[in-house]
Design a protein around this motif. Sequence first.
Motif, PDB file in Angstrom:
ATOM      1  N   ASN A  26       0.456  -6.283   0.802  1.00 19.82           N
ATOM      2  CA  ASN A  26       1.020  -6.967  -0.343  1.00 19.82           C
ATOM      3  C   ASN A  26       2.295  -6.238  -0.764  1.00 19.82           C
ATOM      4  N   ALA A  27       3.433  -6.900  -0.623  1.00 23.30           N
ATOM      5  CA  ALA A  27       4.721  -6.269  -0.906  1.00 23.30           C
ATOM      6  C   ALA A  27       4.861  -5.859  -2.369  1.00 23.30           C
ATOM      7  N   ASP A  28       4.318  -6.648  -3.280  1.00 24.00           N
ATOM      8  CA  ASP A  28       4.403  -6.292  -4.706  1.00 24.00           C
ATOM      9  C   ASP A  28       3.642  -4.995  -4.982  1.00 24.00           C
ATOM     10  N   GLN A  58      12.955  -2.908   8.388  1.00 22.95           N
ATOM     11  CA  GLN A  58      12.310  -2.338   9.577  1.00 22.95           C
ATOM     12  C   GLN A  58      11.044  -3.138   9.884  1.00 22.95           C
ATOM     13  N   TYR A  59      10.635  -3.150  11.127  1.00 25.16           N
ATOM     14  CA  TYR A  59       9.424  -3.879  11.514  1.00 25.16           C
ATOM     15  C   TYR A  59       8.210  -3.349  10.766  1.00 25.16           C
ATOM     16  N   ASN A  60       7.441  -4.269  10.194  1.00 24.42           N
ATOM     17  CA  ASN A  60       6.242  -3.924   9.443  1.00 24.42           C
ATOM     18  C   ASN A  60       5.305  -3.035  10.265  1.00 24.42           C
ATOM     19  N   GLU A  61       5.019  -3.451  11.480  1.00 18.74           N
ATOM     20  CA  GLU A  61       4.079  -2.713  12.324  1.00 18.74           C
ATOM     21  C   GLU A  61       4.600  -1.321  12.646  1.00 18.74           C
ATOM     22  N   TYR A  62       5.913  -1.192  12.790  1.00 18.84           N
ATOM     23  CA  TYR A  62       6.500   0.113  13.075  1.00 18.84           C
ATOM     24  C   TYR A  62       6.296   1.059  11.892  1.00 18.84           C
ATOM     25  N   ILE A  63       6.567   0.582  10.688  1.00 22.88           N
ATOM     26  CA  ILE A  63       6.375   1.422   9.501  1.00 22.88           C
ATOM     27  C   ILE A  63       4.919   1.852   9.396  1.00 22.88           C
ATOM     28  N   GLN A  64       4.008   0.918   9.630  1.00 26.33           N
ATOM     29  CA  GLN A  64       2.591   1.268   9.582  1.00 26.33           C
ATOM     30  C   GLN A  64       2.254   2.346  10.606  1.00 26.33           C
ATOM     31  N   GLU A  65       2.714   2.152  11.829  1.00 30.62           N
ATOM     32  CA  GLU A  65       2.402   3.105  12.896  1.00 30.62           C
ATOM     33  C   GLU A  65       2.949   4.494  12.580  1.00 30.62           C
ATOM     34  N   VAL A  66       4.186   4.545  12.108  1.00 29.74           N
ATOM     35  CA  VAL A  66       4.796   5.835  11.786  1.00 29.74           C
ATOM     36  C   VAL A  66       4.030   6.535  10.672  1.00 29.74           C
ATOM     37  N   LEU A  67       3.660   5.811   9.638  1.00 27.24           N
ATOM     38  CA  LEU A  67       2.907   6.428   8.542  1.00 27.24           C
ATOM     39  C   LEU A  67       1.552   6.943   9.027  1.00 27.24           C
ATOM     40  N   ASP A  91      -2.854   1.141   1.454  1.00 25.84           N
ATOM     41  CA  ASP A  91      -1.580   1.622   0.921  1.00 25.84           C
ATOM     42  C   ASP A  91      -0.484   1.507   1.979  1.00 25.84           C
ATOM     43  N   ILE A  92      -0.808   1.914   3.196  1.00 25.37           N
ATOM     44  CA  ILE A  92       0.154   1.864   4.298  1.00 25.37           C
ATOM     45  C   ILE A  92       0.572   0.429   4.582  1.00 25.37           C
ATOM     46  N   GLU A  93      -0.381  -0.479   4.601  1.00 18.40           N
ATOM     47  CA  GLU A  93      -0.062  -1.895   4.830  1.00 18.40           C
ATOM     48  C   GLU A  93       0.830  -2.440   3.726  1.00 18.40           C
ATOM     49  N   ASP A  94       0.539  -2.066   2.490  1.00 24.32           N
ATOM     50  CA  ASP A  94       1.319  -2.558   1.358  1.00 24.32           C
ATOM     51  C   ASP A  94       2.742  -1.996   1.372  1.00 24.32           C
ATOM     52  N   ILE A  95       2.886  -0.710   1.635  1.00 20.05           N
ATOM     53  CA  ILE A  95       4.210  -0.088   1.679  1.00 20.05           C
ATOM     54  C   ILE A  95       5.032  -0.684   2.822  1.00 20.05           C
ATOM     55  N   ALA A  96       4.402  -0.889   3.965  1.00 23.66           N
ATOM     56  CA  ALA A  96       5.101  -1.493   5.109  1.00 23.66           C
ATOM     57  C   ALA A  96       5.528  -2.915   4.776  1.00 23.66           C
ATOM     58  N   ALA A  97       4.673  -3.656   4.087  1.00 29.60           N
ATOM     59  CA  ALA A  97       5.024  -5.028   3.695  1.00 29.60           C
ATOM     60  C   ALA A  97       6.222  -5.020   2.756  1.00 29.60           C
ATOM     61  N   TYR A  98       6.261  -4.070   1.844  1.00 29.37           N
ATOM     62  CA  TYR A  98       7.366  -3.982   0.888  1.00 29.37           C
ATOM     63  C   TYR A  98       8.687  -3.685   1.597  1.00 29.37           C
ATOM     64  N   TYR A  99       8.729  -2.581   2.332  1.00 30.89           N
ATOM     65  CA  TYR A  99       9.993  -2.184   2.952  1.00 30.89           C
ATOM     66  C   TYR A  99      10.444  -3.166   4.032  1.00 30.89           C
ATOM     67  N   SER A 100       9.519  -3.726   4.790  1.00 29.93           N
ATOM     68  CA  SER A 100       9.921  -4.648   5.860  1.00 29.93           C
ATOM     69  C   SER A 100      10.488  -5.957   5.304  1.00 29.93           C
ATOM     70  N   ALA A 101      10.131  -6.298   4.067  1.00 33.52           N
ATOM     71  CA  ALA A 101      10.617  -7.540   3.457  1.00 33.52           C
ATOM     72  C   ALA A 101      11.995  -7.382   2.815  1.00 33.52           C
ATOM     73  N   LEU A 102      12.476  -6.155   2.678  1.00 34.18           N
ATOM     74  CA  LEU A 102      13.768  -5.926   2.021  1.00 34.18           C
ATOM     75  C   LEU A 102      14.931  -6.174   2.976  1.00 34.18           C
ATOM     76  N   PRO A 103      16.048  -6.657   2.446  1.00 33.21           N
ATOM     77  CA  PRO A 103      17.224  -6.850   3.306  1.00 33.21           C
ATOM     78  C   PRO A 103      17.861  -5.501   3.643  1.00 33.21           C
ATOM     79  N   THR A 104      18.237  -5.355   4.881  1.00 32.29           N
ATOM     80  CA  THR A 104      18.877  -4.115   5.311  1.00 32.29           C
ATOM     81  C   THR A 104      20.379  -4.185   5.065  1.00 32.29           C
ATOM     82  N   LYS A 105      20.991  -3.047   4.846  1.00 32.92           N
ATOM     83  CA  LYS A 105      22.443  -2.966   4.716  1.00 32.92           C
ATOM     84  C   LYS A 105      23.056  -2.465   6.018  1.00 32.92           C
ATOM     85  N   LEU A 106      22.220  -2.240   7.011  1.00 29.16           N
ATOM     86  CA  LEU A 106      22.674  -1.740   8.302  1.00 29.16           C
ATOM     87  C   LEU A 106      23.008  -2.925   9.192  1.00 29.16           C
ATOM     88  N   ASP A 107      24.299  -3.188   9.381  1.00 26.34           N
ATOM     89  CA  ASP A 107      24.695  -4.351  10.169  1.00 26.34           C
ATOM     90  C   ASP A 107      24.882  -4.019  11.645  1.00 26.34           C
TER      91      ASP A 107
END
Length: 116
Positions: A26-28, A58-67, A91-107
């Motif tokens: 849950n991203a919220d 970043q990919y949701n699954e990647y963030i989860q795996e790294v954490l 917690d890991i699933e929620d944090i990954a959902a949050y960050y993966s849903a954000l727009p990146t500034k890295l073009d």
Amino acid sequence: MKRALTLLSFGMALALASAPLLASGNADNGKTKAAACFACHGADGNGVDPQYPRLAGQYNEYIQEVLHEYKDGRRNNPIMKGFAATLSDQDIEDIAAYYSALPTKLDSLKGHVQGD
């Protein structure tokens, strides 16, 4: 009949094995749980200091795996290990959902990869 049972058993095993990959957070809730991450990675996931990875988009699954890797010691960073040690799987699933849903500034990766 035996072949059908074998295929059914294989399918069930595959479904059970892949369940963690299909888990969604849950991203919220993740935004609240990621508050400690903001100091280095930024609330928007685009930290300004190049020593800290940008997490936005970043990919949701990647963030989860790294954490999980920091939590269980497969990745060795004392700061991240300390933060990850307190996180539950949810917690890991929620944090990954949050960050993966954000727009990146890295073009592009230009200037962001060693050797550039």
